[in-house]
Design a protein around this motif. Structure first.
Motif, PDB file in Angstrom:
ATOM      1  N   GLY A  57       0.910  -0.835  -0.036  1.00  0.00           N
ATOM      2  CA  GLY A  57       0.010   0.197  -0.344  1.00  0.00           C
ATOM      3  C   GLY A  57       0.925   1.663   0.223  1.00  0.00           C
ATOM      4  N   LEU A  58       1.620   1.003  -0.833  1.00  0.00           N
ATOM      5  CA  LEU A  58       2.580   2.165  -0.687  1.00  0.00           C
ATOM      6  C   LEU A  58       2.264   3.079  -1.623  1.00  0.00           C
ATOM      7  CD1 LEU A  58       6.069   0.823   0.783  1.00  0.00           C
ATOM      8  CD2 LEU A  58       4.717   1.853   2.050  1.00  0.00           C
ATOM      9  N   PRO A  59       2.653   4.298  -1.797  1.00  0.00           N
ATOM     10  CA  PRO A  59       2.062   5.300  -3.015  1.00  0.00           C
ATOM     11  C   PRO A  59       3.944   5.906  -3.501  1.00  0.00           C
ATOM     12  CG  PRO A  59       1.622   6.859  -0.958  1.00  0.00           C
ATOM     13  CD  PRO A  59       2.230   5.255  -0.873  1.00  0.00           C
ATOM     14  N   GLU A  60       3.635   4.838  -4.964  1.00  0.00           N
ATOM     15  CA  GLU A  60       4.709   5.505  -5.798  1.00  0.00           C
ATOM     16  C   GLU A  60       4.786   7.231  -5.535  1.00  0.00           C
ATOM     17  OE1 GLU A  60       5.983   4.261 -10.056  1.00  0.00           O
ATOM     18  OE2 GLU A  60       4.989   3.243  -9.327  1.00  0.00           O
ATOM     19  N   ILE A  61       6.371   7.374  -5.899  1.00  0.00           N
ATOM     20  CA  ILE A  61       6.816   8.559  -6.265  1.00  0.00           C
ATOM     21  C   ILE A  61       7.263   8.585  -7.277  1.00  0.00           C
ATOM     22  CG2 ILE A  61       6.215   9.400  -3.823  1.00  0.00           C
ATOM     23  CD1 ILE A  61       9.025   9.217  -3.271  1.00  0.00           C
ATOM     24  N   ALA A  62       7.522   9.857  -8.005  1.00  0.00           N
ATOM     25  CA  ALA A  62       7.903  10.084  -9.597  1.00  0.00           C
ATOM     26  C   ALA A  62       9.425   9.925  -9.295  1.00  0.00           C
ATOM     27  CB  ALA A  62       7.272  11.380 -10.751  1.00  0.00           C
ATOM     28  N   LYS A  63      10.423   9.604  -9.917  1.00  0.00           N
ATOM     29  CA  LYS A  63      11.665   9.917  -9.895  1.00  0.00           C
ATOM     30  C   LYS A  63      12.107  10.903 -11.384  1.00  0.00           C
ATOM     31  CE  LYS A  63      14.068   6.409  -9.971  1.00  0.00           C
ATOM     32  NZ  LYS A  63      15.528   5.329 -10.679  1.00  0.00           N
ATOM     33  N   PRO A  64      12.814  11.670  -9.948  1.00  0.00           N
ATOM     34  CA  PRO A  64      13.345  12.678 -11.427  1.00  0.00           C
ATOM     35  C   PRO A  64      13.982  12.023 -12.921  1.00  0.00           C
ATOM     36  CG  PRO A  64      14.814  12.809  -9.996  1.00  0.00           C
ATOM     37  CD  PRO A  64      13.801  11.203  -9.346  1.00  0.00           C
ATOM     38  N   PRO A  65      13.403  13.182 -13.604  1.00  0.00           N
ATOM     39  CA  PRO A  65      13.696  12.060 -15.489  1.00  0.00           C
ATOM     40  C   PRO A  65      15.459  12.236 -15.806  1.00  0.00           C
ATOM     41  CG  PRO A  65      12.142  14.278 -16.099  1.00  0.00           C
ATOM     42  CD  PRO A  65      13.088  13.889 -13.896  1.00  0.00           C
ATOM     43  N   VAL A  66      16.316  12.302 -15.517  1.00  0.00           N
ATOM     44  CA  VAL A  66      17.182  12.002 -15.541  1.00  0.00           C
ATOM     45  C   VAL A  66      17.641  10.006 -14.625  1.00  0.00           C
ATOM     46  CG1 VAL A  66      19.125  13.020 -13.450  1.00  0.00           C
ATOM     47  CG2 VAL A  66      20.090  12.440 -15.748  1.00  0.00           C
ATOM     48  N   LEU A  67      17.013  10.250 -13.604  1.00  0.00           N
ATOM     49  CA  LEU A  67      17.052   8.916 -12.226  1.00  0.00           C
ATOM     50  C   LEU A  67      16.159   7.628 -12.876  1.00  0.00           C
ATOM     51  CD1 LEU A  67      17.571  10.354  -9.050  1.00  0.00           C
ATOM     52  CD2 LEU A  67      19.561  10.160 -10.174  1.00  0.00           C
ATOM     53  N   GLY A 104      14.500   1.032 -12.147  1.00  0.00           N
ATOM     54  CA  GLY A 104      13.895   1.618 -10.836  1.00  0.00           C
ATOM     55  C   GLY A 104      12.814   2.243 -10.881  1.00  0.00           C
ATOM     56  N   VAL A 105      12.251   1.994  -9.747  1.00  0.00           N
ATOM     57  CA  VAL A 105      10.761   2.529  -8.708  1.00  0.00           C
ATOM     58  C   VAL A 105      11.175   3.077  -7.576  1.00  0.00           C
ATOM     59  CG1 VAL A 105       9.594   0.238  -8.080  1.00  0.00           C
ATOM     60  CG2 VAL A 105       8.141   2.057  -8.550  1.00  0.00           C
ATOM     61  N   TRP A 106      10.644   4.033  -6.727  1.00  0.00           N
ATOM     62  CA  TRP A 106      10.585   4.731  -5.603  1.00  0.00           C
ATOM     63  C   TRP A 106       8.812   4.901  -4.691  1.00  0.00           C
ATOM     64  CZ3 TRP A 106      13.603  10.143  -6.502  1.00  0.00           C
ATOM     65  CH2 TRP A 106      15.100   9.423  -6.493  1.00  0.00           C
ATOM     66  N   PHE A 107       8.712   4.742  -3.442  1.00  0.00           N
ATOM     67  CA  PHE A 107       8.050   4.495  -3.271  1.00  0.00           C
ATOM     68  C   PHE A 107       8.009   5.717  -1.648  1.00  0.00           C
ATOM     69  CE2 PHE A 107       7.910   0.576  -5.033  1.00  0.00           C
ATOM     70  CZ  PHE A 107       6.660   0.328  -5.660  1.00  0.00           C
ATOM     71  N   ARG A 108       6.972   5.908  -1.448  1.00  0.00           N
ATOM     72  CA  ARG A 108       6.280   7.350   0.031  1.00  0.00           C
ATOM     73  C   ARG A 108       6.279   6.013   0.933  1.00  0.00           C
ATOM     74  NH1 ARG A 108       8.324  11.249   0.718  1.00  0.00           N
ATOM     75  NH2 ARG A 108       7.536  12.517  -1.377  1.00  0.00           N
ATOM     76  N   VAL A 109       6.893   6.264   2.109  1.00  0.00           N
ATOM     77  CA  VAL A 109       7.083   5.607   3.165  1.00  0.00           C
ATOM     78  C   VAL A 109       7.080   6.783   4.162  1.00  0.00           C
ATOM     79  CG1 VAL A 109       8.146   3.639   4.675  1.00  0.00           C
ATOM     80  CG2 VAL A 109       8.381   3.704   2.163  1.00  0.00           C
ATOM     81  N   GLY A 110       5.852   7.053   4.697  1.00  0.00           N
ATOM     82  CA  GLY A 110       5.244   8.251   5.678  1.00  0.00           C
ATOM     83  C   GLY A 110       5.946   9.677   4.968  1.00  0.00           C
ATOM     84  N   VAL A 111       7.193   9.961   5.903  1.00  0.00           N
ATOM     85  CA  VAL A 111       7.964  10.656   5.350  1.00  0.00           C
ATOM     86  C   VAL A 111       9.340  10.365   4.520  1.00  0.00           C
ATOM     87  CG1 VAL A 111       6.637  12.434   6.673  1.00  0.00           C
ATOM     88  CG2 VAL A 111       9.077  11.895   7.531  1.00  0.00           C
ATOM     89  N   GLN A 112       9.705   9.408   4.922  1.00  0.00           N
ATOM     90  CA  GLN A 112      10.671   8.274   4.044  1.00  0.00           C
ATOM     91  C   GLN A 112      10.055   8.159   2.806  1.00  0.00           C
ATOM     92  OE1 GLN A 112       9.661   8.062   7.477  1.00  0.00           O
ATOM     93  NE2 GLN A 112      11.140   9.017   8.552  1.00  0.00           N
ATOM     94  N   GLU A 113      11.638   7.555   2.125  1.00  0.00           N
ATOM     95  CA  GLU A 113      11.344   7.067   0.790  1.00  0.00           C
ATOM     96  C   GLU A 113      11.894   5.579   0.597  1.00  0.00           C
ATOM     97  OE1 GLU A 113      12.082   9.754  -1.923  1.00  0.00           O
ATOM     98  OE2 GLU A 113      11.327  10.889  -1.967  1.00  0.00           O
ATOM     99  N   LEU A 114      11.391   4.748   0.143  1.00  0.00           N
ATOM    100  CA  LEU A 114      11.876   3.246  -0.011  1.00  0.00           C
ATOM    101  C   LEU A 114      12.301   3.759  -2.117  1.00  0.00           C
ATOM    102  CD1 LEU A 114      12.637   0.943   0.473  1.00  0.00           C
ATOM    103  CD2 LEU A 114      10.921  -0.217  -0.378  1.00  0.00           C
ATOM    104  N   HIS A 115      13.691   3.622  -1.918  1.00  0.00           N
ATOM    105  CA  HIS A 115      13.742   3.593  -3.161  1.00  0.00           C
ATOM    106  C   HIS A 115      14.360   1.967  -3.990  1.00  0.00           C
ATOM    107  CE1 HIS A 115      15.339   7.551  -3.570  1.00  0.00           C
ATOM    108  NE2 HIS A 115      14.459   7.867  -2.876  1.00  0.00           N
ATOM    109  N   CYS A 116      13.805   1.638  -4.614  1.00  0.00           N
ATOM    110  CA  CYS A 116      14.070   0.257  -5.973  1.00  0.00           C
ATOM    111  C   CYS A 116      15.061   0.559  -7.060  1.00  0.00           C
ATOM    112  CB  CYS A 116      12.945  -0.846  -5.952  1.00  0.00           C
ATOM    113  SG  CYS A 116      12.210  -0.730  -4.735  1.00  0.00           S
ATOM    114  N   GLY A 117      16.456   0.511  -6.288  1.00  0.00           N
ATOM    115  CA  GLY A 117      17.049   0.849  -7.873  1.00  0.00           C
ATOM    116  C   GLY A 117      17.870  -0.442  -8.812  1.00  0.00           C
TER     117      GLY A 117
END
Length: 119
Positions: free
Chosen positions: A30-40, A45-58
């Protein structure tokens, strides 16, 4: 100068695994996905919001899943999360090694260890 918090944690993944990671971290957890900066984003990979932190899958090549290192996600209902993981076909391994802490480990779709802990 001082450290004031934790911004993000990164786990590695193989190229092309983004949809499976979205299904697990976004759909099951149930984590919301967040957009990665275009160059990244061009790296995959894909990034998710975890509260005020983030989980990056690189993306990492060659990829080896993390068997010991892991993110620990705090949840309000660890039993419900365990049930959701099991419904999605994941294996839940309960860990009672820390007195008074209710937690379990599982593997994400690419084999990385993930902990869920009751808060």
């Amino acid at each position: 100068m001082s450290v004031v918090g934790l911004h993000h944690v990164q786990v590695c993944c193989p190229a092309g695994s983004e949809e499976d990671l979205r299904a697990f971290y976004g759909g099951v957890v149930g984590l919301p996905e967040i957009a990665k900066p275009p160059v990244l984003a061009a790296r995959g990979g894909v990034w998710f919001r975890v509260g005020v932190q983030e989980l990056h899958c690189g993306v990492e090549q060659p990829f080896t899943p993390a068997a010991k290192a892991h993110p620990a996600l705090a949840v309000t209902d660890v039993e419900a999360m365990a049930a959701a993981v099991e419904r999605a076909g994941g294996r839940v391994t309960w860990d009672r090694n820390i007195p008074g802490v209710r937690r379990f480990h599982t593997l994400d779709p690419v084999g990385n260890r993930v902990e869920f802990q009751q808060v």
